[in-house]
Design an enzyme around this catalytic site. Sequence first.
Site, PDB file in Angstrom:
ATOM      1  CG  ASP A   1      -1.983  -1.051   1.211  1.00 33.09           C
ATOM      2  OD1 ASP A   1      -1.784  -2.080   0.546  1.00 33.09           O
ATOM      3  OD2 ASP A   1      -3.022  -0.848   1.865  1.00 33.09           O
TER       4      ASP A   1
ATOM      5  CE  LYS B   1      -5.170   2.033   2.744  1.00 33.13           C
ATOM      6  NZ  LYS B   1      -3.976   1.392   3.325  1.00 33.13           N
TER       7      LYS B   1
ATOM      8  CE  LYS C   1      -6.702  -1.500   2.737  1.00 38.75           C
ATOM      9  NZ  LYS C   1      -5.328  -2.018   2.989  1.00 38.75           N
TER      10      LYS C   1
END
Length: 293
Positions: free
Chosen positions: A141, A193, A229
């Site tokens: 991430d 995300k 996400k």
Amino acid sequence: MPLDLEWVSKVRVNTQAVLKRAQQIQGRNKNKKQWQAAWLLRAVTCIDLTTLAGDDTPGNVHRLCMKATQPVRYDLLKSVTTAAVCVYPSRVADAVKSLKAANSSLPVASVATGFPAGQTSLKTRLEEVRMAVEDGAMEIDIVINRTLALTGQWEAMYEEVCQFREACGEAHMKSILAIGDLVAMMAGSDFIKTSTGKESVNATYPVAIVMVRAIRDYFLKTGHKVGFKPAGGIRTAKESLVWLTLMKEELGDEWLSPRLFRLGASSLLADIERQIYHHVTGRYAAYHQMPMA
């Protein structure tokens, strides 16, 4: 794909329409009582079970991993896991070791690139990605350079994300934050995300709608599916149902799997397990959460 600045420059957001749509989704009651348990179990399989605390130790990472491999009490449900565990780069080796000892193939995800602020040199951020991958992380991430995004330096941001993509190798790459979505996807992000989870405002439905529609537009133009996400502030089972409804209505059933949808959360699982226990037994009494730390 190559950077398409003309496409980026044409992006417009109708704020009032987005806010209205967000209210509609939150007001949905499609997941009727008899189906709620099934939807909650789907949510469990999409969770990146996370610990990103300054006092993380091998011990609490081990407990996180054990909870991820058996997220719901064994007497209630067998053979379900979360989508992944997510830890700092320095704790990746601990997580990999714990999961290997448990004979689990659950992937380890790691935040990187100077998480959460991203305010370190590019060289340091790239090395952090490589270190996490070398230690066994299968998902990274990344934090994008928000200065570049906020000042409209899209070419520089694109080049940085391309370098992160290369450093990830075979590992999947999720790009944080909810800004510069198209550029991040063009540069090879497997997921986009909403946030780091460390901001005062994290995953919100209006921002999510803008992001998932960017994913839809990108898919329609390129044929490439990018995952989504939301992360930060997602604590209740009810909220997880709203997120699943949003994905189903905006992107379709294919985005209801961990391959294309993740929930970044640390405390959500406890409430989902509590609600499943209630569904099975008809009561909340005698429920005990497995300690996480």
